[in-house]
Design a protein around this motif. Sequence first.
Motif, short mmCIF file in Angstrom:
data_model
loop_
_atom_site.label_atom_id
_atom_site.label_comp_id
_atom_site.label_asym_id
_atom_site.label_seq_id
_atom_site.Cartn_x
_atom_site.Cartn_y
_atom_site.Cartn_z
N LEU B 5 49.73 26.59 32.75
CA LEU B 5 49.07 26.89 31.49
C LEU B 5 47.71 26.21 31.45
O LEU B 5 46.72 26.76 31.00
CB LEU B 5 49.93 26.43 30.31
CG LEU B 5 51.20 27.26 30.13
CD1 LEU B 5 51.99 26.75 28.95
CD2 LEU B 5 50.87 28.73 29.95
N ALA B 8 45.48 28.15 33.51
CA ALA B 8 45.12 29.39 32.84
C ALA B 8 44.04 29.11 31.80
O ALA B 8 43.11 29.89 31.61
CB ALA B 8 46.35 30.00 32.18
N THR B 191 31.26 44.67 53.51
CA THR B 191 32.66 44.25 53.51
C THR B 191 32.95 43.29 52.35
O THR B 191 33.97 43.37 51.69
CB THR B 191 33.00 43.56 54.85
OG1 THR B 191 32.65 44.45 55.90
CG2 THR B 191 34.47 43.20 54.93
N TYR B 192 32.01 42.38 52.14
CA TYR B 192 32.12 41.45 51.00
C TYR B 192 30.96 41.72 50.06
O TYR B 192 29.83 41.88 50.50
CB TYR B 192 32.08 40.00 51.48
CG TYR B 192 33.20 39.67 52.43
CD1 TYR B 192 34.47 39.36 51.96
CD2 TYR B 192 33.00 39.69 53.81
CE1 TYR B 192 35.52 39.07 52.82
CE2 TYR B 192 34.04 39.41 54.69
CZ TYR B 192 35.29 39.10 54.19
OH TYR B 192 36.32 38.82 55.05
N ARG B 193 31.26 41.80 48.75
CA ARG B 193 30.22 42.14 47.79
C ARG B 193 29.33 40.96 47.44
O ARG B 193 28.21 41.13 46.99
CB ARG B 193 30.85 42.69 46.51
CG ARG B 193 31.40 44.09 46.68
CD ARG B 193 31.96 44.62 45.39
NE ARG B 193 33.16 43.89 44.99
CZ ARG B 193 33.89 44.20 43.92
NH1 ARG B 193 33.53 45.19 43.13
NH2 ARG B 193 34.98 43.51 43.63
N GLN B 200 36.18 33.30 48.76
CA GLN B 200 37.55 33.59 48.34
C GLN B 200 38.43 33.97 49.53
O GLN B 200 39.62 33.65 49.57
CB GLN B 200 37.55 34.70 47.28
CG GLN B 200 37.01 34.20 45.94
CD GLN B 200 36.70 35.31 44.96
OE1 GLN B 200 36.87 36.49 45.27
NE2 GLN B 200 36.26 34.94 43.78
N GLY B 324 36.09 30.91 41.68
CA GLY B 324 36.24 32.17 40.96
C GLY B 324 37.57 32.85 41.18
O GLY B 324 37.71 34.06 40.96
N GLY B 328 46.42 31.94 37.62
CA GLY B 328 47.35 32.29 36.55
C GLY B 328 48.80 32.34 37.00
O GLY B 328 49.10 32.35 38.19
N PHE B 329 49.67 32.38 36.01
CA PHE B 329 51.11 32.43 36.23
C PHE B 329 51.49 33.65 37.09
O PHE B 329 52.26 33.55 38.03
CB PHE B 329 51.77 32.54 34.85
CG PHE B 329 53.26 32.49 34.86
CD1 PHE B 329 53.94 31.35 35.29
CD2 PHE B 329 54.00 33.57 34.40
CE1 PHE B 329 55.32 31.31 35.27
CE2 PHE B 329 55.38 33.53 34.38
CZ PHE B 329 56.05 32.39 34.81
N ASN B 330 50.92 34.80 36.79
CA ASN B 330 51.23 36.02 37.55
C ASN B 330 50.34 36.19 38.77
O ASN B 330 50.80 36.67 39.81
CB ASN B 330 51.10 37.25 36.65
CG ASN B 330 52.21 37.30 35.62
OD1 ASN B 330 53.37 37.08 35.95
ND2 ASN B 330 51.87 37.54 34.37
N SER B 331 49.06 35.80 38.68
CA SER B 331 48.18 36.04 39.81
C SER B 331 48.57 35.17 41.01
O SER B 331 48.30 35.52 42.15
CB SER B 331 46.72 35.81 39.43
OG SER B 331 46.51 34.50 39.01
N ASP B 333 51.72 34.55 41.71
CA ASP B 333 53.12 34.83 42.02
C ASP B 333 53.27 35.72 43.24
O ASP B 333 53.93 35.38 44.20
CB ASP B 333 53.80 35.45 40.81
CG ASP B 333 55.27 35.70 41.06
OD1 ASP B 333 55.91 34.79 41.62
OD2 ASP B 333 55.77 36.78 40.74
N GLY B 334 52.65 36.88 43.20
CA GLY B 334 52.69 37.76 44.37
C GLY B 334 54.03 38.41 44.62
O GLY B 334 54.74 38.02 45.52
#
Lengths: 357, 335
Positions: B5, B8, B191-193, B200, B324, B328-331, B333-334
Amino acid sequence: MQAGRRQFIAGLLATGLVPKPSWADAGSPSFLSAAALVDGTYVLCGIDAALKVTFQLSLPARGHAAAAHPSRPEAVAFARRPGTYAVVIDCVTGSQTALLQVPGGRHFYGHGAFSSDGHLLFTTENDFEAGRGRIGVWDTRAGYRRIDEWDSGGVGPHDIKRLPNTETLVVANGGIDTHPDSGRTTLNIPTMRPNLTYIEAGAIVEVAEPTPPMHKNSIRHLAVNAEGQVAFGMQWQGDGAAPMLVGTHVRGQEMVLLDTPLDHLRDMRGYVGSICYADHDDTIAVTSPRGGIIQFYDARSGQLKKSRPLPDVCGAAASADGILLTSGTGALSFMTGGQQTVSRTESASWDNHLIPL
Amino acid sequence: MKRYLFAAALICAPVAAAADPSVSDIIDGHILPRFDALASTSQDLAQTAQQDCDPTSTDLRAAYGAAFDAWISASHLRFGPTEVDDRAFALAFWPDSRGATPRSLATLIADQDPIAANVETYSDVSIAARGFYALEFLLYDATLMQEGTSDYHCTLVRTVAGDIAATATAIYDDWTGGHADVLLSPGPTATYRSEEEVLQEMLRALTAGLQFTSDSRLGRPLGTFDRPRPKRAEAWRSGRSASDVKLSLESLQDLASRLAVTDPQVAEQLTREFNDALDKLEAVNDPVFASVAKPQSRLKIEVVQQAVDTIRTTVQTELGPTLGVAAGFNSLDGD
């Protein structure tokens, strides 16, 4: 108190004097979702149309998805992969009514689906010594006893849905082989072959596979519309940017992979977390928690219509007049026509999937 | 949970003084030296095998050890040239939960399969019969090092070593022949913006490397308390299991420090946590993790795994947001 209420209801039921409990007795939730609370405990919640939590029931560990019984106020909550059990919860009394324990040599992938009459529950599982996907079959009328097991038609089955007005199951075989001896390490990326498999009464009746260059695109999550069209969200396992992440399939036809404009595709970071049909099947919505993005596609043309940001968004489910999105930040965002109309924030982290009732 | 949290909350806050680690520093100081070392030690290995293919040869085993060391130190850099034609898997098919490597090798030997005669065609065999883990069976496995005629065994050793050298060379050539420039020249249609996307990718390599060391290099031998599995340790036949954990952590530490260069607090925390994990590994004092079966010594290996997981949490929740990447809790998790 709860046990008392349960006995009371059971007593009434035995007399045959009252109707069986329905979802209305659980506060008429419109959605189910697992969540983590601030104190580190895990719960299954009912959420109503006004985005209020109607019930909150303890889970023994972090959840992934749930399956709602078609008529009884009963939910099966699955632990996160590679869990070995799932709990059946009476959503009126809050009590655990059954525990599903997978047989040795299997683990759950976190998704399940009921037969139309609710008599059977089907669960996606891994036979990890053989490296083969299985569908567990459980008799809900016999306390969720395991009565059969079928081939899933591939490796790493994840989501499973029933096509409407049929007993046909569609399984997303993600193609990724894992073994609990190595945690979440993927074992077969060079040779992975995801597919959609349709199953009727244990027999594989159709398999749809993406063409070879797409073989590293793991098909994970499914949505079905009223006509039985299947939409699927993928997770890219290859190098570099994903070539595409969303597709549709109709039985007897070729798979269609939706072309997403490159910038928008990259915004998803190779990862679709949830997918659903919305707007009376006119729209396919997909979420990416990694990108913090929701994308709305025209279900007929396959064109991207809109993209909206929401940090850590994952859960997505439609209701009659819009779509509810849930996030790990606690946000509940109701969108109509791609615009947020109602929102709330709970002090909880909503887990991966939101289940419509 | 609180950590999630908190993280987040962090990602919603404006990023103060955006971190700006140098991509060219990571390429020149971290990536290229590792693939250079992998290519040159692998070529050494192939040449040594030509001179002496006896599995017990000291020279051959030393050359094998040096090249394998170089691979472990580069094994987290899984993007670009390593992923072309599944080269990384061709060098390192492990974990092998279903024993495909010894099975494929035993079949080749039993059939005296002529495919082993030629490095160029050897890339057509099962990917499980290629690379460092396959060669370990040929040099150290009590059964497979003696299986078949000595001529065929010798041919197979030379070919597997030659195939490793060819793959390692191809990876290095791609890095120097253009892929370094791909990382250095992000753009709207490239390939990378952006440089942030390049960083990342490096962060993902760091996180995945930490997870692999925890789940596979440490998790496999640990098994469960009731059923420890020492024979699932990485490269235990050649006595490399603990050394591989050390090499991987040292290499990951180097990458982490380059990524954290503009955030002294996170850099300091990561240094402390890596040193802690390495100290705890040293205290295990067991090269092949055979002691997972004994409760007292098992605990020492479990604390190494926990220390590695602590580093990964720091990377995801502290370092990630500075580059960047949402924590997060879901990001995170995978699934």
